[in-house]
Design a protein around this motif. Structure first.
Motif, PDB file in Angstrom:
ATOM      1  N   UNK A  24       0.833  -1.202   0.000  1.00 37.68           N
ATOM      2  CA  UNK A  24       0.000   0.000   0.000  1.00 37.68           C
ATOM      3  C   UNK A  24       0.869   1.254   0.000  1.00 37.68           C
ATOM      4  N   UNK A  25       0.275   2.351  -0.421  1.00 33.01           N
ATOM      5  CA  UNK A  25       0.989   3.622  -0.448  1.00 33.01           C
ATOM      6  C   UNK A  25       0.109   4.754   0.070  1.00 33.01           C
ATOM      7  N   UNK A  26       0.745   5.803   0.539  1.00 33.80           N
ATOM      8  CA  UNK A  26       0.039   6.995   1.038  1.00 33.80           C
ATOM      9  C   UNK A  26       0.590   8.210   0.300  1.00 33.80           C
ATOM     10  N   UNK A  27      -0.293   8.886  -0.409  1.00 38.89           N
ATOM     11  CA  UNK A  27       0.095  10.075  -1.167  1.00 38.89           C
ATOM     12  C   UNK A  27       0.612  11.167  -0.235  1.00 38.89           C
ATOM     13  N   UNK A  78      10.102  -0.652   2.523  1.00 36.36           N
ATOM     14  CA  UNK A  78       9.568   0.690   2.314  1.00 36.36           C
ATOM     15  C   UNK A  78      10.188   1.248   1.039  1.00 36.36           C
ATOM     16  N   UNK A  79       9.359   1.948   0.230  1.00 39.29           N
ATOM     17  CA  UNK A  79       9.900   2.449  -1.034  1.00 39.29           C
ATOM     18  C   UNK A  79       9.096   3.651  -1.518  1.00 39.29           C
ATOM     19  N   UNK A  80       9.671   4.376  -2.505  1.00 36.23           N
ATOM     20  CA  UNK A  80       9.011   5.507  -3.156  1.00 36.23           C
ATOM     21  C   UNK A  80       8.718   5.110  -4.606  1.00 36.23           C
ATOM     22  N   UNK A  81       7.446   4.832  -4.943  1.00 37.72           N
ATOM     23  CA  UNK A  81       7.122   4.467  -6.325  1.00 37.72           C
ATOM     24  C   UNK A  81       7.532   5.562  -7.302  1.00 37.72           C
ATOM     25  N   UNK A  82       8.044   5.157  -8.470  1.00 35.21           N
ATOM     26  CA  UNK A  82       8.511   6.128  -9.458  1.00 35.21           C
ATOM     27  C   UNK A  82       7.371   6.852 -10.160  1.00 35.21           C
ATOM     28  N   UNK A  83       6.173   6.259 -10.175  1.00 37.76           N
ATOM     29  CA  UNK A  83       5.083   6.853 -10.933  1.00 37.76           C
ATOM     30  C   UNK A  83       4.122   7.680 -10.081  1.00 37.76           C
ATOM     31  N   UNK A  84       4.517   8.010  -8.838  1.00 40.72           N
ATOM     32  CA  UNK A  84       3.648   8.810  -7.977  1.00 40.72           C
ATOM     33  C   UNK A  84       4.482   9.514  -6.917  1.00 40.72           C
ATOM     34  N   UNK A  85       3.812  10.375  -6.152  1.00 37.92           N
ATOM     35  CA  UNK A  85       4.471  11.067  -5.051  1.00 37.92           C
ATOM     36  C   UNK A  85       3.894  10.524  -3.751  1.00 37.92           C
ATOM     37  N   UNK A  86       4.429   9.381  -3.331  1.00 39.11           N
ATOM     38  CA  UNK A  86       3.907   8.761  -2.124  1.00 39.11           C
ATOM     39  C   UNK A  86       4.949   7.861  -1.491  1.00 39.11           C
ATOM     40  N   UNK A  87       4.714   7.584  -0.214  1.00 36.90           N
ATOM     41  CA  UNK A  87       5.485   6.581   0.495  1.00 36.90           C
ATOM     42  C   UNK A  87       4.702   5.275   0.441  1.00 36.90           C
ATOM     43  N   UNK A  88       5.395   4.164   0.222  1.00 42.02           N
ATOM     44  CA  UNK A  88       4.719   2.874   0.109  1.00 42.02           C
ATOM     45  C   UNK A  88       5.430   1.837   0.966  1.00 42.02           C
TER      46      UNK A  88
END
Length: 278
Positions: free
Chosen positions: A84-87, A238-248
């Motif tokens: 899951x990710x949080x914008x 924990x990671x930062x998706x390349x296609x969005x501005x969120x923590x996942x």
């Protein structure tokens, strides 16, 4: 939330420890074999058969017996994950720590999945009690029939039993007034609701994850040795998706379970009846 202090091995260990607190079926299983479980691997559970007892005759040579290897293998064949990710905008506008809250929800869901898998092994029980209609009037005799079945299988007389029941079965026990003891707040979080009778060594746990057979609940009565469980929270990232501005955050839970002592597991397959109104 910042992942600056994220350490995968620490987070994996924390998640695995937290899972134990939410589990009912898994926590009541034999988890001594918990190791670096990997998907597709097999874990050997060592065991031996009973030792023969012979009559002693003075002057006669002793018979030296061999021993029966009753080892069994548990295959690690279950994999469950969350992701899951949080914008960033949602994170700034939210009150509290969204990642932490979602992590708790993921943990609870993983625990439910693992418990459901353990309960799916109900077909391997050594004792099976069929009770078409459980009521407040017959719930105690239904339980004692299962206890008798286990004792006839030579379960140790001092064994502690866990009785894992559905909300419907628990209702019949409450109406029959056969539950004793006052669970504290911490134990109730783990599903513990009391003991059966004043003298029986049977601890009762309520769960919503029991399996069903032909539309009926499959209640578990067992010792801790009946089922072996092996698991590992192999990856939490924990990671930062390349296609969005969120923590996942994502994690993978791998595990396997097996009924290793069928004679120490009884299943009560039952439906429920309406109580007579006065």
């Amino acid at each position: 939330m910042s992942f600056q202090n994220f350490i995968p091995t620490v987070w994996s260990a924390q998640m695995l420890t937290a899972l134990k607190n939410d589990n009912v079926a898994v926590r009541l299983s034999d988890a001594r074999y918990r190791a670096d479980a990997k998907y597709g691997a097999e874990i050997k559970i060592n065991g031996v058969g009973r030792v023969a007892i012979r009559d002693y005759q003075k002057g006669e040579p002793l018979v030296r017996d061999g021993w029966e290897d009753q080892s069994t293998m548990i295959r690690i064949d279950q994999q469950k994950y969350f992701n899951f990710g949080v914008d960033d905008i949602d994170k700034r506008q939210a009150q509290g720590d969204l990642i932490a809250a979602l992590r708790e929800e993921a943990k609870a869901s993983l625990a439910d999945a693992a418990d459901s898998y353990v309960y799916s092994l109900q077909g391997d029980a050594g004792v099976r009690i069929q009770q078409q209609t459980v009521t407040a009037g017959n719930v105690l005799s239904t339980i004692t029939s299962a206890i008798k079945g286990l004792y006839k299988n030579k379960v140790p007389k001092n064994a502690q039993f866990s009785l894992e029941v559905s909300p419907d079965f628990l209702e019949k026990m409450l109406l029959a007034d056969i539950l004793y003891g006052t669970p504290n707040e911490d134990s109730m979080k783990n599903g513990f609701v009391g003991r059966v009778g004043k003298w029986l060594n049977v601890h009762v746990y309520m769960t919503n994850n029991l399996s069903q057979q032909d539309g009926q609940d499959c209640i578990f009565l067992r010792t801790k040795r009946a089922i072996a469980f092996v698991d590992n929270m192999s990856q939490v990232e924990a990671y930062r998706p390349e296609d969005s501005f969120e923590d996942a955050l994502k994690g993978l839970h791998v595990y396997g379970a097996k009924v290793v002592r069928p004679d120490e597991l009884a299943v009560i397959q039952c439906g429920y009846g309406e109580e007579t109104k006065i």
